[in-house]
Design a protein around this motif. Structure first.
Motif, PDB file in Angstrom:
ATOM      1  N   GLN A  99       9.323 -10.197  -8.228  1.00  0.00           N
ATOM      2  CA  GLN A  99       9.062 -10.072  -6.965  1.00  0.00           C
ATOM      3  C   GLN A  99       9.051 -11.297  -6.307  1.00  0.00           C
ATOM      4  OE1 GLN A  99       6.348  -7.318  -5.801  1.00  0.00           O
ATOM      5  NE2 GLN A  99       7.120  -5.398  -6.495  1.00  0.00           N
ATOM      6  N   ALA A 100       9.294 -11.556  -5.131  1.00  0.00           N
ATOM      7  CA  ALA A 100       8.771 -12.930  -4.918  1.00  0.00           C
ATOM      8  C   ALA A 100       7.644 -13.466  -5.187  1.00  0.00           C
ATOM      9  CB  ALA A 100       8.889 -13.081  -3.291  1.00  0.00           C
ATOM     10  N   GLY A 101       7.355 -14.699  -5.722  1.00  0.00           N
ATOM     11  CA  GLY A 101       6.429 -15.470  -6.191  1.00  0.00           C
ATOM     12  C   GLY A 101       5.967 -15.154  -7.448  1.00  0.00           C
ATOM     13  N   ASP A 102       6.544 -14.242  -8.270  1.00  0.00           N
ATOM     14  CA  ASP A 102       6.386 -14.061  -9.707  1.00  0.00           C
ATOM     15  C   ASP A 102       6.777 -15.117 -10.589  1.00  0.00           C
ATOM     16  OD1 ASP A 102       5.394 -11.357  -9.342  1.00  0.00           O
ATOM     17  OD2 ASP A 102       7.000 -10.304  -9.788  1.00  0.00           O
ATOM     18  N   GLU A 103       6.207 -15.375 -11.664  1.00  0.00           N
ATOM     19  CA  GLU A 103       6.525 -16.692 -12.407  1.00  0.00           C
ATOM     20  C   GLU A 103       6.762 -16.090 -14.089  1.00  0.00           C
ATOM     21  OE1 GLU A 103       4.513 -20.222  -9.993  1.00  0.00           O
ATOM     22  OE2 GLU A 103       3.384 -19.396 -11.931  1.00  0.00           O
ATOM     23  N   TYR A 104       7.548 -16.588 -14.513  1.00  0.00           N
ATOM     24  CA  TYR A 104       7.851 -16.392 -16.129  1.00  0.00           C
ATOM     25  C   TYR A 104       7.527 -17.628 -16.552  1.00  0.00           C
ATOM     26  CZ  TYR A 104       9.491 -11.668 -16.351  1.00  0.00           C
ATOM     27  OH  TYR A 104       9.519 -10.320 -16.662  1.00  0.00           O
ATOM     28  N   GLU A 105       7.166 -18.055 -17.937  1.00  0.00           N
ATOM     29  CA  GLU A 105       6.929 -19.010 -18.487  1.00  0.00           C
ATOM     30  C   GLU A 105       7.161 -18.707 -20.119  1.00  0.00           C
ATOM     31  OE1 GLU A 105       3.295 -22.077 -19.644  1.00  0.00           O
ATOM     32  OE2 GLU A 105       3.035 -20.903 -17.792  1.00  0.00           O
ATOM     33  N   LEU A 106       7.777 -19.693 -20.956  1.00  0.00           N
ATOM     34  CA  LEU A 106       7.934 -19.476 -22.405  1.00  0.00           C
ATOM     35  C   LEU A 106       7.109 -20.291 -22.972  1.00  0.00           C
ATOM     36  CD1 LEU A 106      11.796 -18.706 -22.680  1.00  0.00           C
ATOM     37  CD2 LEU A 106       9.917 -17.276 -23.444  1.00  0.00           C
ATOM     38  N   ARG A 107       6.186 -20.354 -23.903  1.00  0.00           N
ATOM     39  CA  ARG A 107       5.471 -21.164 -24.597  1.00  0.00           C
ATOM     40  C   ARG A 107       5.648 -20.956 -26.175  1.00  0.00           C
ATOM     41  NH1 ARG A 107      -0.287 -19.489 -21.721  1.00  0.00           N
ATOM     42  NH2 ARG A 107       0.293 -19.992 -19.710  1.00  0.00           N
ATOM     43  N   TYR A 108       5.663 -22.091 -26.728  1.00  0.00           N
ATOM     44  CA  TYR A 108       5.732 -22.137 -28.360  1.00  0.00           C
ATOM     45  C   TYR A 108       4.514 -22.805 -29.041  1.00  0.00           C
ATOM     46  CZ  TYR A 108       6.962 -22.909 -33.103  1.00  0.00           C
ATOM     47  OH  TYR A 108       6.831 -22.967 -34.381  1.00  0.00           O
ATOM     48  N   LEU A 109       3.771 -22.129 -29.798  1.00  0.00           N
ATOM     49  CA  LEU A 109       2.836 -22.704 -30.536  1.00  0.00           C
ATOM     50  C   LEU A 109       3.086 -22.581 -31.792  1.00  0.00           C
ATOM     51  CD1 LEU A 109      -0.431 -21.241 -28.541  1.00  0.00           C
ATOM     52  CD2 LEU A 109       0.395 -23.907 -28.570  1.00  0.00           C
ATOM     53  N   PRO A 110       2.891 -23.498 -32.738  1.00  0.00           N
ATOM     54  CA  PRO A 110       3.409 -23.445 -34.326  1.00  0.00           C
ATOM     55  C   PRO A 110       2.213 -22.519 -34.691  1.00  0.00           C
ATOM     56  CG  PRO A 110       3.244 -25.804 -33.395  1.00  0.00           C
ATOM     57  CD  PRO A 110       2.973 -24.986 -32.324  1.00  0.00           C
ATOM     58  N   GLU A 111       2.290 -21.557 -35.798  1.00  0.00           N
ATOM     59  CA  GLU A 111       1.661 -20.716 -36.452  1.00  0.00           C
ATOM     60  C   GLU A 111       1.115 -19.682 -35.466  1.00  0.00           C
ATOM     61  OE1 GLU A 111       0.984 -21.410 -39.599  1.00  0.00           O
ATOM     62  OE2 GLU A 111       1.970 -23.298 -39.414  1.00  0.00           O
ATOM     63  N   VAL A 112       1.653 -19.612 -34.202  1.00  0.00           N
ATOM     64  CA  VAL A 112       1.521 -18.323 -33.294  1.00  0.00           C
ATOM     65  C   VAL A 112       2.924 -17.890 -33.048  1.00  0.00           C
ATOM     66  CG1 VAL A 112       0.443 -17.563 -31.184  1.00  0.00           C
ATOM     67  CG2 VAL A 112      -0.520 -19.125 -32.395  1.00  0.00           C
ATOM     68  N   GLY A 113       3.723 -18.583 -32.408  1.00  0.00           N
ATOM     69  CA  GLY A 113       5.092 -18.084 -31.959  1.00  0.00           C
ATOM     70  C   GLY A 113       5.556 -18.401 -30.615  1.00  0.00           C
ATOM     71  N   THR A 114       6.555 -17.932 -30.202  1.00  0.00           N
ATOM     72  CA  THR A 114       7.044 -17.966 -28.730  1.00  0.00           C
ATOM     73  C   THR A 114       6.476 -16.921 -27.882  1.00  0.00           C
ATOM     74  OG1 THR A 114       9.161 -18.812 -29.689  1.00  0.00           O
ATOM     75  CG2 THR A 114       9.135 -17.966 -27.352  1.00  0.00           C
ATOM     76  N   SER A 115       5.511 -17.462 -27.076  1.00  0.00           N
ATOM     77  CA  SER A 115       5.096 -16.282 -25.977  1.00  0.00           C
ATOM     78  C   SER A 115       5.756 -16.256 -24.505  1.00  0.00           C
ATOM     79  CB  SER A 115       3.708 -16.599 -25.761  1.00  0.00           C
ATOM     80  OG  SER A 115       3.097 -16.466 -26.926  1.00  0.00           O
ATOM     81  N   LEU A 116       6.235 -15.047 -24.090  1.00  0.00           N
ATOM     82  CA  LEU A 116       6.546 -14.901 -22.761  1.00  0.00           C
ATOM     83  C   LEU A 116       5.368 -14.587 -22.062  1.00  0.00           C
ATOM     84  CD1 LEU A 116       9.232 -14.387 -20.987  1.00  0.00           C
ATOM     85  CD2 LEU A 116       8.805 -11.980 -21.550  1.00  0.00           C
ATOM     86  N   VAL A 117       5.330 -15.362 -20.884  1.00  0.00           N
ATOM     87  CA  VAL A 117       3.998 -15.152 -19.992  1.00  0.00           C
ATOM     88  C   VAL A 117       4.408 -14.695 -18.640  1.00  0.00           C
ATOM     89  CG1 VAL A 117       2.096 -16.348 -18.996  1.00  0.00           C
ATOM     90  CG2 VAL A 117       2.842 -16.918 -21.622  1.00  0.00           C
ATOM     91  N   PHE A 118       3.915 -13.995 -18.084  1.00  0.00           N
ATOM     92  CA  PHE A 118       4.503 -13.288 -16.770  1.00  0.00           C
ATOM     93  C   PHE A 118       3.238 -13.245 -16.065  1.00  0.00           C
ATOM     94  CE2 PHE A 118       5.267  -9.846 -13.751  1.00  0.00           C
ATOM     95  CZ  PHE A 118       6.321 -10.124 -13.182  1.00  0.00           C
ATOM     96  N   ASN A 119       3.363 -14.151 -14.959  1.00  0.00           N
ATOM     97  CA  ASN A 119       2.218 -14.387 -13.832  1.00  0.00           C
ATOM     98  C   ASN A 119       0.873 -14.598 -14.734  1.00  0.00           C
ATOM     99  OD1 ASN A 119       3.817 -13.925 -11.739  1.00  0.00           O
ATOM    100  ND2 ASN A 119       3.391 -11.747 -11.735  1.00  0.00           N
ATOM    101  N   GLY A 120       1.099 -15.484 -15.809  1.00  0.00           N
ATOM    102  CA  GLY A 120      -0.271 -16.030 -16.329  1.00  0.00           C
ATOM    103  C   GLY A 120      -0.600 -15.092 -17.420  1.00  0.00           C
ATOM    104  N   LYS A 121      -0.172 -14.157 -17.839  1.00  0.00           N
ATOM    105  CA  LYS A 121      -0.523 -13.108 -18.715  1.00  0.00           C
ATOM    106  C   LYS A 121       0.395 -13.039 -19.758  1.00  0.00           C
ATOM    107  CE  LYS A 121      -3.484 -10.450 -15.599  1.00  0.00           C
ATOM    108  NZ  LYS A 121      -3.461  -9.212 -14.975  1.00  0.00           N
TER     109      LYS A 121
END
Length: 108
Positions: free
Chosen positions: A30-52
């Motif tokens: 919805q308007a205002g929602d945010e996705y983010e992809l983060r990569y941390l070695p030894e952890v992996g690629t995280s999909l983050v939605f609205n900071g979670k």
């Protein structure tokens, strides 16, 4: 998947279940929602939605292939890759050109 298969040194079959898991984790926005992809070695690629964190996909091979779609040597769009790699000004220009109004301060 087609784009990944065109990328050198990417074994799509070995990524299939992880790609499916990531793709199934996306939610409606919805308007205002945010996705983010983060990569941390030894952890992996995280999909983050609205900071979670929604899901974390293990593997450096996965991160290289997935992020390579955007910023690799054979990206989905050379134009977008160049903007993304151009730093904040390049990203802002890309978002404006795409008609997206999703600016937020990046934390480095």
């Amino acid at each position: 998947e087609v784009q990944l298969s065109r990328t050198p040194k990417v074994d799509v079959a070995s990524l299939r279940s992880r790609l499916d898991r990531l793709n199934q984790s996306y939610r409606s926005v919805q308007a205002g929602d945010e996705y983010e992809l983060r990569y941390l070695p030894e952890v992996g690629t995280s999909l983050v939605f609205n900071g979670k964190s929604v899901v974390t996909i293990p593997g450096e091979d996965f991160a290289k292939a997935y992020f390579g779609l955007w910023v690799g040597s054979n990206p989905l769009s050379d134009w977008l890759r160049d903007r993304l790699l151009g730093g904040a000004a390049g990203i802002a220009a890309a978002l404006v050109a795409l008609g997206l109004n999703v600016f937020r301060r990046a934390e480095l």
